[in-house]
Design a protein around this motif. Structure first.
Motif, PDB file in Angstrom:
ATOM      1  N   GLY A  47       0.781  -1.227   0.000  1.00 26.60           N
ATOM      2  CA  GLY A  47       0.000   0.000   0.000  1.00 26.60           C
ATOM      3  C   GLY A  47       0.818   1.284   0.000  1.00 26.60           C
ATOM      4  N   ARG A  48       2.129   1.178   0.167  1.00 27.83           N
ATOM      5  CA  ARG A  48       2.989   2.370   0.254  1.00 27.83           C
ATOM      6  C   ARG A  48       3.592   2.791  -1.075  1.00 27.83           C
ATOM      7  NH1 ARG A  48       7.750   1.844   3.452  1.00 27.83           N
ATOM      8  NH2 ARG A  48       7.890   4.060   3.047  1.00 27.83           N
ATOM      9  N   PHE A  49       3.549   1.923  -2.081  1.00 24.53           N
ATOM     10  CA  PHE A  49       4.230   2.234  -3.338  1.00 24.53           C
ATOM     11  C   PHE A  49       3.541   3.358  -4.102  1.00 24.53           C
ATOM     12  CE2 PHE A  49       5.647  -2.165  -2.567  1.00 24.53           C
ATOM     13  CZ  PHE A  49       7.008  -1.931  -2.557  1.00 24.53           C
ATOM     14  N   SER A  50       4.352   4.286  -4.609  1.00 29.28           N
ATOM     15  CA  SER A  50       3.836   5.375  -5.437  1.00 29.28           C
ATOM     16  C   SER A  50       3.755   4.973  -6.896  1.00 29.28           C
ATOM     17  CB  SER A  50       4.740   6.609  -5.326  1.00 29.28           C
ATOM     18  OG  SER A  50       4.791   7.069  -4.001  1.00 29.28           O
ATOM     19  N   CYS A  51       4.549   3.950  -7.281  1.00 20.67           N
ATOM     20  CA  CYS A  51       4.553   3.475  -8.664  1.00 20.67           C
ATOM     21  C   CYS A  51       5.214   2.098  -8.688  1.00 20.67           C
ATOM     22  CB  CYS A  51       5.328   4.440  -9.561  1.00 20.67           C
ATOM     23  SG  CYS A  51       5.256   4.011 -11.321  1.00 20.67           S
ATOM     24  N   ALA A  52       4.755   1.254  -9.609  1.00 23.50           N
ATOM     25  CA  ALA A  52       5.381  -0.051  -9.839  1.00 23.50           C
ATOM     26  C   ALA A  52       5.871  -0.091 -11.283  1.00 23.50           C
ATOM     27  CB  ALA A  52       4.382  -1.177  -9.587  1.00 23.50           C
ATOM     28  N   LEU A  90       0.467  -6.306 -27.910  1.00 23.92           N
ATOM     29  CA  LEU A  90       0.887  -6.299 -26.508  1.00 23.92           C
ATOM     30  C   LEU A  90       0.687  -4.929 -25.860  1.00 23.92           C
ATOM     31  CD1 LEU A  90       1.920  -8.288 -24.454  1.00 23.92           C
ATOM     32  CD2 LEU A  90       4.246  -7.662 -25.091  1.00 23.92           C
ATOM     33  N   GLU A  91       1.024  -3.870 -26.575  1.00 25.50           N
ATOM     34  CA  GLU A  91       0.837  -2.523 -26.018  1.00 25.50           C
ATOM     35  C   GLU A  91      -0.638  -2.266 -25.730  1.00 25.50           C
ATOM     36  OE1 GLU A  91       1.994   2.160 -26.693  1.00 25.50           O
ATOM     37  OE2 GLU A  91       2.524   0.713 -28.242  1.00 25.50           O
ATOM     38  N   GLU A  92      -1.508  -2.658 -26.666  1.00 25.43           N
ATOM     39  CA  GLU A  92      -2.946  -2.467 -26.456  1.00 25.43           C
ATOM     40  C   GLU A  92      -3.423  -3.238 -25.225  1.00 25.43           C
ATOM     41  OE1 GLU A  92      -7.227  -3.044 -28.758  1.00 25.43           O
ATOM     42  OE2 GLU A  92      -5.393  -3.719 -29.736  1.00 25.43           O
ATOM     43  N   LYS A  93      -2.983  -4.484 -25.088  1.00 30.67           N
ATOM     44  CA  LYS A  93      -3.366  -5.283 -23.911  1.00 30.67           C
ATOM     45  C   LYS A  93      -2.887  -4.614 -22.626  1.00 30.67           C
ATOM     46  CE  LYS A  93      -3.373  -9.876 -26.014  1.00 30.67           C
ATOM     47  NZ  LYS A  93      -2.576 -11.103 -26.191  1.00 30.67           N
ATOM     48  N   ALA A  94      -1.652  -4.119 -22.643  1.00 33.80           N
ATOM     49  CA  ALA A  94      -1.089  -3.469 -21.453  1.00 33.80           C
ATOM     50  C   ALA A  94      -1.892  -2.223 -21.090  1.00 33.80           C
ATOM     51  CB  ALA A  94       0.375  -3.111 -21.694  1.00 33.80           C
ATOM     52  N   MET A  95      -2.177  -1.398 -22.090  1.00 32.88           N
ATOM     53  CA  MET A  95      -2.902  -0.150 -21.816  1.00 32.88           C
ATOM     54  C   MET A  95      -4.346  -0.435 -21.379  1.00 32.88           C
ATOM     55  SD  MET A  95      -0.391   1.821 -22.036  1.00 32.88           S
ATOM     56  CE  MET A  95      -1.102   3.449 -21.782  1.00 32.88           C
ATOM     57  N   LEU A  96      -4.968  -1.442 -21.982  1.00 31.91           N
ATOM     58  CA  LEU A  96      -6.333  -1.815 -21.587  1.00 31.91           C
ATOM     59  C   LEU A  96      -6.378  -2.330 -20.147  1.00 31.91           C
ATOM     60  CD1 LEU A  96      -7.745  -3.478 -24.840  1.00 31.91           C
ATOM     61  CD2 LEU A  96      -8.497  -1.332 -23.787  1.00 31.91           C
ATOM     62  N   SER A  97      -5.289  -2.935 -19.699  1.00 33.56           N
ATOM     63  CA  SER A  97      -5.250  -3.433 -18.322  1.00 33.56           C
ATOM     64  C   SER A  97      -5.087  -2.293 -17.319  1.00 33.56           C
ATOM     65  CB  SER A  97      -4.113  -4.449 -18.145  1.00 33.56           C
ATOM     66  OG  SER A  97      -2.864  -3.789 -18.053  1.00 33.56           O
ATOM     67  N   GLY A  98      -4.740  -1.105 -17.827  1.00 32.79           N
ATOM     68  CA  GLY A  98      -4.610   0.057 -16.955  1.00 32.79           C
ATOM     69  C   GLY A  98      -3.188   0.546 -16.755  1.00 32.79           C
ATOM     70  N   ALA A  99      -2.259   0.089 -17.591  1.00 30.57           N
ATOM     71  CA  ALA A  99      -0.869   0.530 -17.458  1.00 30.57           C
ATOM     72  C   ALA A  99      -0.773   2.046 -17.607  1.00 30.57           C
ATOM     73  CB  ALA A  99       0.003  -0.144 -18.521  1.00 30.57           C
ATOM     74  N   ALA A 100       0.087   2.650 -16.797  1.00 31.57           N
ATOM     75  CA  ALA A 100       0.326   4.093 -16.896  1.00 31.57           C
ATOM     76  C   ALA A 100       1.192   4.398 -18.114  1.00 31.57           C
ATOM     77  CB  ALA A 100       1.009   4.596 -15.628  1.00 31.57           C
ATOM     78  N   CYS A 101       2.113   3.486 -18.428  1.00 26.74           N
ATOM     79  CA  CYS A 101       3.025   3.622 -19.564  1.00 26.74           C
ATOM     80  C   CYS A 101       3.387   2.235 -20.064  1.00 26.74           C
ATOM     81  CB  CYS A 101       4.329   4.305 -19.156  1.00 26.74           C
ATOM     82  SG  CYS A 101       4.334   6.084 -19.234  1.00 26.74           S
ATOM     83  N   PHE A 102       3.768   2.169 -21.330  1.00 25.42           N
ATOM     84  CA  PHE A 102       4.225   0.926 -21.945  1.00 25.42           C
ATOM     85  C   PHE A 102       5.530   1.231 -22.661  1.00 25.42           C
ATOM     86  CE2 PHE A 102       4.620  -1.765 -25.672  1.00 25.42           C
ATOM     87  CZ  PHE A 102       4.392  -3.038 -25.151  1.00 25.42           C
ATOM     88  N   VAL A 113      12.133   8.013 -17.234  1.00 24.72           N
ATOM     89  CA  VAL A 113      11.974   9.107 -16.260  1.00 24.72           C
ATOM     90  C   VAL A 113      10.703   9.902 -16.567  1.00 24.72           C
ATOM     91  CG1 VAL A 113      12.969  11.277 -15.412  1.00 24.72           C
ATOM     92  CG2 VAL A 113      14.417   9.250 -15.677  1.00 24.72           C
ATOM     93  N   GLY A 114      10.459  10.188 -17.844  1.00 20.58           N
ATOM     94  CA  GLY A 114       9.231  10.897 -18.242  1.00 20.58           C
ATOM     95  C   GLY A 114       7.983  10.126 -17.865  1.00 20.58           C
ATOM     96  N   CYS A 115       7.993   8.815 -18.104  1.00 21.43           N
ATOM     97  CA  CYS A 115       6.855   7.966 -17.726  1.00 21.43           C
ATOM     98  C   CYS A 115       6.647   7.976 -16.218  1.00 21.43           C
ATOM     99  CB  CYS A 115       7.080   6.527 -18.187  1.00 21.43           C
ATOM    100  SG  CYS A 115       6.698   6.251 -19.904  1.00 21.43           S
ATOM    101  N   LEU A 116       7.752   7.876 -15.471  1.00 23.08           N
ATOM    102  CA  LEU A 116       7.657   7.858 -14.016  1.00 23.08           C
ATOM    103  C   LEU A 116       7.086   9.176 -13.497  1.00 23.08           C
ATOM    104  CD1 LEU A 116       8.171   6.392 -11.355  1.00 23.08           C
ATOM    105  CD2 LEU A 116      10.507   7.317 -11.396  1.00 23.08           C
ATOM    106  N   GLU A 117       7.574  10.294 -14.039  1.00 21.56           N
ATOM    107  CA  GLU A 117       7.045  11.599 -13.620  1.00 21.56           C
ATOM    108  C   GLU A 117       5.549  11.694 -13.905  1.00 21.56           C
ATOM    109  OE1 GLU A 117       9.618  14.346 -15.614  1.00 21.56           O
ATOM    110  OE2 GLU A 117      11.154  14.209 -14.047  1.00 21.56           O
ATOM    111  N   LYS A 118       5.132  11.231 -15.068  1.00 22.84           N
ATOM    112  CA  LYS A 118       3.704  11.227 -15.430  1.00 22.84           C
ATOM    113  C   LYS A 118       2.906  10.354 -14.472  1.00 22.84           C
ATOM    114  CE  LYS A 118       0.786   9.256 -18.958  1.00 22.84           C
ATOM    115  NZ  LYS A 118       0.828   8.275 -20.021  1.00 22.84           N
TER     116      LYS A 118
END
Length: 122
Positions: A47-52, A90-102, A113-118
């Motif tokens: 529950g403490r993670f800001s990003c995975a 694969l990218e579509e599957k990842a994004m549909l699952s709710g990925a913040a970035c692929f 770094v840009g993805c992490l900041e976003k």
């Protein structure tokens, strides 16, 4: 960007885990590394993670299933997915699952770094 976030790295490849951890630490964040999605989901700090940041292809549970498990548990941690695989959907599957970035390997540090900041802004 405020420093001090707790970021998890989930990848079965030790050299990739180490490289990503070094990059994330250089940005001023705390890092926890996990060799599998199952180990990450069993973490006391879940529950403490800001990003995975997770690899998609791993033995056992893959990164897309990891995101589904997090959603089922009502965990809102943003997930950045990484892969070396080239399947066109694969990218579509990842994004549909709710990925913040692929991201596809090899990863440019600035892109990650840009993805992490976003992801941390969400």
């Amino acid at each position: 960007m405020a420093a001090g976030h707790l970021i998890s790295i989930v990848d079965d490849d030790p050299s990739m885990r180490d490289a990503l951890a070094g990059l994330i630490r250089s940005l001023g964040h705390e890092v926890r590394v996990f060799a599998s999605a199952e180990a990450f989901l069993a973490s006391d700090e879940l529950g403490r993670f800001s990003c995975a940041i997770t690899d998609i292809q791993m033995p056992g549970m893959n990164g897309i299933e990891l995101k589904r498990q997090l959603s089922q548990r009502h965990e809102t941690v943003p997930v950045i997915m990484i892969t070396a695989r080239a399947e066109p959907d694969l990218e579509e599957k990842a994004m549909l699952s709710g990925a913040a970035c692929f991201l596809r390997k090899p990863i440019e540090a600035a892109t990650l770094v840009g993805c992490l900041e976003k992801a941390l802004r969400t």
